[in-house]
Design a protein around this motif. Structure first.
Motif, PDB file in Angstrom:
ATOM      1  N   ALA A  89       0.812  -1.212   0.000  1.00 48.40           N
ATOM      2  CA  ALA A  89       0.000   0.000   0.000  1.00 48.40           C
ATOM      3  C   ALA A  89       0.850   1.269   0.000  1.00 48.40           C
ATOM      4  CB  ALA A  89      -0.947   0.003   1.193  1.00 48.40           C
ATOM      5  N   ASN A  90       1.871   1.335   0.821  1.00 51.87           N
ATOM      6  CA  ASN A  90       2.676   2.551   0.907  1.00 51.87           C
ATOM      7  C   ASN A  90       3.442   2.805  -0.379  1.00 51.87           C
ATOM      8  OD1 ASN A  90       3.348   4.805   2.476  1.00 51.87           O
ATOM      9  ND2 ASN A  90       5.340   3.920   2.957  1.00 51.87           N
ATOM     10  N   VAL A  91       3.974   1.761  -0.967  1.00 47.37           N
ATOM     11  CA  VAL A  91       4.689   1.887  -2.241  1.00 47.37           C
ATOM     12  C   VAL A  91       3.735   2.381  -3.322  1.00 47.37           C
ATOM     13  CG1 VAL A  91       5.904   0.612  -4.043  1.00 47.37           C
ATOM     14  CG2 VAL A  91       6.377   0.128  -1.643  1.00 47.37           C
ATOM     15  N   MET A  92       2.540   1.811  -3.354  1.00 44.31           N
ATOM     16  CA  MET A  92       1.546   2.196  -4.355  1.00 44.31           C
ATOM     17  C   MET A  92       1.141   3.658  -4.176  1.00 44.31           C
ATOM     18  SD  MET A  92      -0.037   1.035  -6.884  1.00 44.31           S
ATOM     19  CE  MET A  92      -0.585   2.453  -7.770  1.00 44.31           C
ATOM     20  N   LEU A  93       0.906   4.066  -2.944  1.00 46.07           N
ATOM     21  CA  LEU A  93       0.509   5.446  -2.684  1.00 46.07           C
ATOM     22  C   LEU A  93       1.608   6.424  -3.089  1.00 46.07           C
ATOM     23  CD1 LEU A  93      -1.215   4.946   0.764  1.00 46.07           C
ATOM     24  CD2 LEU A  93      -2.337   5.601  -1.365  1.00 46.07           C
ATOM     25  N   ASN A  94       2.848   6.087  -2.760  1.00 49.47           N
ATOM     26  CA  ASN A  94       3.964   6.953  -3.139  1.00 49.47           C
ATOM     27  C   ASN A  94       4.111   7.046  -4.654  1.00 49.47           C
ATOM     28  OD1 ASN A  94       4.602   7.516  -0.489  1.00 49.47           O
ATOM     29  ND2 ASN A  94       6.135   5.905  -0.343  1.00 49.47           N
ATOM     30  N   GLY A  95       3.965   5.922  -5.341  1.00 52.92           N
ATOM     31  CA  GLY A  95       4.067   5.916  -6.794  1.00 52.92           C
ATOM     32  C   GLY A  95       2.946   6.689  -7.454  1.00 52.92           C
ATOM     33  N   PHE A  96       1.727   6.494  -6.983  1.00 54.16           N
ATOM     34  CA  PHE A  96       0.572   7.208  -7.523  1.00 54.16           C
ATOM     35  C   PHE A  96       0.759   8.705  -7.325  1.00 54.16           C
ATOM     36  CE2 PHE A  96      -4.014   6.207  -8.547  1.00 54.16           C
ATOM     37  CZ  PHE A  96      -4.375   7.487  -8.889  1.00 54.16           C
ATOM     38  N   GLY A  97       1.152   9.086  -6.118  1.00 54.83           N
ATOM     39  CA  GLY A  97       1.368  10.502  -5.824  1.00 54.83           C
ATOM     40  C   GLY A  97       2.461  11.103  -6.685  1.00 54.83           C
ATOM     41  N   ALA A  98       3.535  10.360  -6.909  1.00 51.64           N
ATOM     42  CA  ALA A  98       4.644  10.860  -7.727  1.00 51.64           C
ATOM     43  C   ALA A  98       4.201  11.093  -9.167  1.00 51.64           C
ATOM     44  CB  ALA A  98       5.811   9.881  -7.682  1.00 51.64           C
ATOM     45  N   VAL A  99       3.437  10.162  -9.721  1.00 47.10           N
ATOM     46  CA  VAL A  99       2.977  10.310 -11.108  1.00 47.10           C
ATOM     47  C   VAL A  99       2.037  11.500 -11.239  1.00 47.10           C
ATOM     48  CG1 VAL A  99       1.579   9.233 -12.924  1.00 47.10           C
ATOM     49  CG2 VAL A  99       3.305   7.892 -11.722  1.00 47.10           C
ATOM     50  N   VAL A 100       1.063  11.583 -10.347  1.00 47.78           N
ATOM     51  CA  VAL A 100       0.085  12.677 -10.422  1.00 47.78           C
ATOM     52  C   VAL A 100       0.767  14.024 -10.223  1.00 47.78           C
ATOM     53  CG1 VAL A 100      -1.915  13.695  -9.264  1.00 47.78           C
ATOM     54  CG2 VAL A 100      -1.891  11.266  -9.806  1.00 47.78           C
ATOM     55  N   ASN A 101       1.656  14.119  -9.253  1.00 46.37           N
ATOM     56  CA  ASN A 101       2.340  15.388  -9.011  1.00 46.37           C
ATOM     57  C   ASN A 101       3.284  15.752 -10.154  1.00 46.37           C
ATOM     58  OD1 ASN A 101       1.063  15.962  -6.548  1.00 46.37           O
ATOM     59  ND2 ASN A 101       2.454  14.609  -5.470  1.00 46.37           N
ATOM     60  N   ALA A 102       3.885  14.760 -10.801  1.00 45.23           N
ATOM     61  CA  ALA A 102       4.757  15.030 -11.940  1.00 45.23           C
ATOM     62  C   ALA A 102       3.950  15.534 -13.140  1.00 45.23           C
ATOM     63  CB  ALA A 102       5.535  13.775 -12.322  1.00 45.23           C
TER      64      ALA A 102
END
Length: 81
Positions: A27-40
């Motif tokens: 879950a934490n890895v997924m949340l960090n990845g999702f956030g990174a893509v959206v913010n990028a």
């Protein structure tokens, strides 16, 4: 370097699918990845907000507290965008 519209669509579809199919172990890895893509993507993510919000709303209405917590955590990571 810039990515095209089709690649953006595939990227958003992929992270939404991965978010929906995640297990509690990652879950934490997924949340960090999702956030990174959206913010990028920044302003370009505006087109995909209905899809993202629909997924979040569905997860917020889930019986499982863990699923609801993951949706709330995702909101906190992408709220800036």
């Amino acid at each position: 370097m810039s990515i095209g519209g089709l690649l953006e669509e595939l990227l958003i579809d992929g992270i939404l699918y991965a978010f929906q199919e995640q297990t509690s172990d990652d879950a934490n890895v997924m949340l960090n990845g999702f956030g990174a893509v959206v913010n990028a993507l920044g302003q370009r993510v505006k087109t995909y907000l209905p899809q993202i919000c629909g997924t979040i709303k569905w997860r917020l209405n889930n019986k499982s507290a863990k699923v609801r917590q993951q949706a709330a955590d995702l909101i906190s990571r992408i709220a800036v965008s």
